[in-house]
Design a protein around this motif. Structure first.
Motif, PDB file in Angstrom:
ATOM      1  N   ARG A 208       0.776  -1.254   0.037  1.00 38.28           N
ATOM      2  CA  ARG A 208       0.133  -0.022  -0.064  1.00 38.28           C
ATOM      3  C   ARG A 208       0.776   1.225  -0.058  1.00 38.28           C
ATOM      4  O   ARG A 208       0.326   2.342  -0.430  1.00 38.28           O
ATOM      5  N   ALA A 209       2.141   1.326   0.297  1.00 39.34           N
ATOM      6  CA  ALA A 209       2.873   2.228   0.706  1.00 39.34           C
ATOM      7  C   ALA A 209       3.726   2.812  -0.792  1.00 39.34           C
ATOM      8  O   ALA A 209       4.540   3.679  -0.711  1.00 39.34           O
ATOM      9  N   HIS A 210       3.441   1.850  -1.752  1.00 38.88           N
ATOM     10  CA  HIS A 210       4.023   2.120  -3.208  1.00 38.88           C
ATOM     11  C   HIS A 210       3.597   3.440  -3.518  1.00 38.88           C
ATOM     12  O   HIS A 210       2.539   4.012  -3.452  1.00 38.88           O
ATOM     13  N   GLN A 211       4.675   4.440  -4.051  1.00 38.97           N
ATOM     14  CA  GLN A 211       4.573   5.818  -4.481  1.00 38.97           C
ATOM     15  C   GLN A 211       4.142   6.058  -5.771  1.00 38.97           C
ATOM     16  O   GLN A 211       5.025   5.636  -6.674  1.00 38.97           O
ATOM     17  N   PRO A 212       2.940   6.351  -6.159  1.00 41.91           N
ATOM     18  CA  PRO A 212       2.536   6.506  -7.574  1.00 41.91           C
ATOM     19  C   PRO A 212       3.546   7.275  -8.279  1.00 41.91           C
ATOM     20  O   PRO A 212       4.172   8.307  -7.842  1.00 41.91           O
ATOM     21  N   GLY A 213       3.794   6.947  -9.400  1.00 43.51           N
ATOM     22  CA  GLY A 213       4.779   7.651 -10.442  1.00 43.51           C
ATOM     23  C   GLY A 213       6.473   7.096 -10.305  1.00 43.51           C
ATOM     24  O   GLY A 213       7.146   7.551 -11.044  1.00 43.51           O
ATOM     25  N   ALA A 214       6.674   6.242  -9.361  1.00 42.65           N
ATOM     26  CA  ALA A 214       7.981   5.952  -9.201  1.00 42.65           C
ATOM     27  C   ALA A 214       7.876   4.448  -9.868  1.00 42.65           C
ATOM     28  O   ALA A 214       6.866   3.588 -10.027  1.00 42.65           O
ATOM     29  N   VAL A 215       9.011   4.105 -10.549  1.00 42.02           N
ATOM     30  CA  VAL A 215       9.323   2.860 -11.002  1.00 42.02           C
ATOM     31  C   VAL A 215       9.309   1.661 -10.253  1.00 42.02           C
ATOM     32  O   VAL A 215       8.821   0.676 -10.309  1.00 42.02           O
ATOM     33  N   SER A 216       9.697   2.100  -9.038  1.00 40.51           N
ATOM     34  CA  SER A 216       9.876   0.837  -7.924  1.00 40.51           C
ATOM     35  C   SER A 216       9.889   1.772  -6.778  1.00 40.51           C
ATOM     36  O   SER A 216      10.375   2.741  -6.581  1.00 40.51           O
ATOM     37  N   THR A 217       9.367   1.245  -5.462  1.00 49.81           N
ATOM     38  CA  THR A 217       9.739   1.634  -4.024  1.00 49.81           C
ATOM     39  C   THR A 217      10.404   0.577  -3.542  1.00 49.81           C
ATOM     40  O   THR A 217       9.722  -0.577  -3.107  1.00 49.81           O
ATOM     41  N   LEU A 218      11.381   0.709  -2.928  1.00 53.25           N
ATOM     42  CA  LEU A 218      12.372  -0.076  -2.254  1.00 53.25           C
ATOM     43  C   LEU A 218      12.252  -0.009  -0.833  1.00 53.25           C
ATOM     44  O   LEU A 218      12.184   1.042  -0.339  1.00 53.25           O
ATOM     45  N   VAL A 219      12.149  -1.207  -0.194  1.00 54.71           N
ATOM     46  CA  VAL A 219      12.032  -0.978   1.374  1.00 54.71           C
ATOM     47  C   VAL A 219      13.473  -1.229   1.754  1.00 54.71           C
ATOM     48  O   VAL A 219      14.020  -1.845   1.745  1.00 54.71           O
ATOM     49  N   LEU A 220      13.798  -0.115   2.667  1.00 53.40           N
ATOM     50  CA  LEU A 220      15.215   0.115   3.084  1.00 53.40           C
ATOM     51  C   LEU A 220      15.069   0.138   4.682  1.00 53.40           C
ATOM     52  O   LEU A 220      13.860   0.409   5.332  1.00 53.40           O
ATOM     53  N   HIS A 221      16.098  -0.112   5.248  1.00 57.27           N
ATOM     54  CA  HIS A 221      16.381   0.067   6.564  1.00 57.27           C
ATOM     55  C   HIS A 221      17.791   0.536   6.994  1.00 57.27           C
ATOM     56  O   HIS A 221      18.713   0.225   6.312  1.00 57.27           O
ATOM     57  N   ASP A 222      18.081   0.809   8.286  1.00 57.80           N
ATOM     58  CA  ASP A 222      19.476   1.165   8.756  1.00 57.80           C
ATOM     59  C   ASP A 222      20.074  -0.189   9.172  1.00 57.80           C
ATOM     60  O   ASP A 222      19.905  -0.664  10.502  1.00 57.80           O
TER      61      ASP A 222
ATOM     62  N   ARG B  55      12.046   8.182 -11.150  1.00 63.51           N
ATOM     63  CA  ARG B  55      11.965   8.134  -9.548  1.00 63.51           C
ATOM     64  C   ARG B  55      12.132   6.843  -8.918  1.00 63.51           C
ATOM     65  O   ARG B  55      11.261   6.128  -9.397  1.00 63.51           O
ATOM     66  N   LEU B  56      13.163   6.512  -8.367  1.00 66.59           N
ATOM     67  CA  LEU B  56      13.057   5.011  -7.677  1.00 66.59           C
ATOM     68  C   LEU B  56      12.953   5.829  -6.164  1.00 66.59           C
ATOM     69  O   LEU B  56      13.716   6.297  -5.504  1.00 66.59           O
ATOM     70  N   ALA B  57      11.840   5.340  -5.621  1.00 65.60           N
ATOM     71  CA  ALA B  57      11.214   5.672  -4.431  1.00 65.60           C
ATOM     72  C   ALA B  57      11.604   4.861  -3.302  1.00 65.60           C
ATOM     73  O   ALA B  57      12.323   3.747  -3.550  1.00 65.60           O
ATOM     74  N   CYS B  58      11.534   5.388  -2.023  1.00 65.66           N
ATOM     75  CA  CYS B  58      11.897   4.244  -0.988  1.00 65.66           C
ATOM     76  C   CYS B  58      10.969   4.355   0.220  1.00 65.66           C
ATOM     77  O   CYS B  58      10.579   5.449   0.394  1.00 65.66           O
ATOM     78  N   LEU B  59      10.977   3.099   0.919  1.00 62.83           N
ATOM     79  CA  LEU B  59      10.048   3.207   2.122  1.00 62.83           C
ATOM     80  C   LEU B  59      11.085   2.958   3.103  1.00 62.83           C
ATOM     81  O   LEU B  59      11.607   1.671   3.124  1.00 62.83           O
ATOM     82  N   THR B  60      11.333   3.776   4.113  1.00 65.98           N
ATOM     83  CA  THR B  60      12.260   3.399   5.115  1.00 65.98           C
ATOM     84  C   THR B  60      11.375   3.028   6.415  1.00 65.98           C
ATOM     85  O   THR B  60      10.377   3.597   6.742  1.00 65.98           O
ATOM     86  N   VAL B  61      11.822   1.784   6.875  1.00 67.15           N
ATOM     87  CA  VAL B  61      11.277   0.837   7.957  1.00 67.15           C
ATOM     88  C   VAL B  61      12.063   0.771   9.025  1.00 67.15           C
ATOM     89  O   VAL B  61      13.210   0.938   9.129  1.00 67.15           O
ATOM     90  N   SER B  62      11.584   0.410  10.364  1.00 69.13           N
ATOM     91  CA  SER B  62      12.447   0.216  11.665  1.00 69.13           C
ATOM     92  C   SER B  62      11.503  -0.491  12.513  1.00 69.13           C
ATOM     93  O   SER B  62      10.449  -0.452  12.368  1.00 69.13           O
ATOM     94  N   GLY B  63      12.238  -0.955  13.574  1.00 70.32           N
ATOM     95  CA  GLY B  63      11.361  -1.802  14.525  1.00 70.32           C
ATOM     96  C   GLY B  63      11.198  -3.162  14.079  1.00 70.32           C
ATOM     97  O   GLY B  63      10.096  -3.742  14.673  1.00 70.32           O
ATOM     98  N   HIS B  64      11.360  -3.574  13.084  1.00 75.79           N
ATOM     99  CA  HIS B  64      10.974  -4.753  12.702  1.00 75.79           C
ATOM    100  C   HIS B  64      12.160  -6.099  12.745  1.00 75.79           C
ATOM    101  O   HIS B  64      13.342  -5.645  13.181  1.00 75.79           O
ATOM    102  N   PHE B  65      11.754  -7.189  12.643  1.00 74.98           N
ATOM    103  CA  PHE B  65      12.867  -8.409  12.575  1.00 74.98           C
ATOM    104  C   PHE B  65      13.250  -8.391  10.936  1.00 74.98           C
ATOM    105  O   PHE B  65      12.462  -8.560  10.081  1.00 74.98           O
TER     106      PHE B  65
END
Length: 317
Positions: A118-132, A201-211
């Motif tokens: 659901r967090a995919h950003q319209p207009g981006a060719v992909s949305t990468l899920v990233l973390h630190d 545009r290559l979008a990203c979703l930054t996540v935290s607090g996960h396994f």
């Protein structure tokens, strides 16, 4: 919601385990990793899933046929391995229109995959899920946009920082323009770079607090077991009913005086004889540990008879 599972890798860093078992079928707490990923996709509401195969593909195909999946399942076999980009192209051809989730079959995570989609950003060719994750931080982002992969971007704006790719993304139809024709090998990272160079545009979703755990090496495979057995992810724990340490598979037998030091998983019909000691060790089905043997930081493959003590070894024969 549709999903692609990239499961064709050779698993070279896991040899000799992957000489006998394809990486997607490595047992995690006695459950094939691919089965866990597909169960998560079921729970996320996937209606269609495509999986690619190559190495020891017959084993993967047999496993997929044996399970009653609730979604439409397709398999894309690669007689010659096509790499991450070529493999994704063929999976995309199967899934066709609309964005789809893509997940690598060698990672273990409790991310909410439906929320990711659901967090995919319209207009981006992909949305990468990233973390630190410092050991893997090589994707440079500014806000919610990827600006470079690998080398730090020229200019180095104050808001730019490196993060790590989780192995999960949402792929939009536009990404197919930067992948090769079906059947041609290609690298996905190169395709991302070409898309960015073309102004996409290559979008990203930054996540935290996960396994999250990469299972690409024997050390990481053991770490996944150790963390899960310690209760690091209640969300994943529900996929493993009766989670205890040691985790004892159906029909496994433990001899008198055998002891366990934590982080131990025994597969179905495994045998640990009298006075043996195991710590941070995963024993696959039907393996036999002889009396008095000590194993620490070891992986014992299916059916192996262990007659000598060992530490930090992968035992396949």
């Amino acid at each position: 919601m549709k999903a692609a599972v990239l499961a064709a890798g050779l698993g070279t860093r896991l040899r000799p385990l992957t000489d006998i078992c394809p990486k997607p079928l490595l047992p995690v707490l006695n459950r094939p990793l691919l089965g866990l990923v597909l169960a998560q996709l079921e729970d996320a509401g996937c209606l269609q899933v495509a999986v690619n195969t190559h190495h020891l593909a017959d084993q993967v195909h047999d496993f997929l046929r044996a399970e009653p999946w609730s979604f439409l399942l397709s398999v894309s076999h690669e007689p010659e391995i096509l790499g991450t980009g070529g493999g994704l192209r063929q999976l995309g051809e199967i899934l066709r229109e609309g964005p789809f989730l893509a997940i690598n079959a060698d990672i273990l995570t409790d991310l909410d995959l439906a929320e990711v989609y659901r967090a995919h950003q319209p207009g981006a060719v992909s949305t990468l899920v990233l973390h630190d994750c410092p050991a893997y931080n090589n994707v440079w982002v500014a806000g919610e946009t990827v600006v470079s992969i690998g080398a730090s971007p020229p200019g180095g704006g104050a808001d730019e920082k490196p993060l790590a790719y989780t192995g999960v993304q949402v792929v939009a139809p536009g990404m197919m323009n930067y992948l090769p024709p079906a059947g041609k090998p290609y690298d996905l990272v190169q395709a991302w770079r070409e898309a960015m160079a073309a102004g996409e545009r290559l979008a990203c979703l930054t996540v935290s607090g996960h396994f999250w755990q990469d299972l690409g090496t024997p050390e990481h495979y053991l770490a996944a077991h150790q963390r899960l057995l310690a209760g690091a992810s209640p969300k994943l724990g529900r996929y493993f009913p009766g989670l205890t340490d040691p985790l004892i598979g159906p029909g496994a037998r433990i001899g008198a005086g055998a002891q366990f030091g934590g982080g131990v998983c025994l597969g179905a019909k495994a045998v640990v004889e009298e006075e043996a000691f195991l710590k941070n060790t995963v024993v696959w089905e039907r393996a036999v540990i002889a009396p008095g043997i000590r194993l620490e930081d070891c992986i014992v493959a299916s059916g192996v008879q262990v007659k000598d003590s060992a530490r930090g070894q992968v035992l396949v024969s």
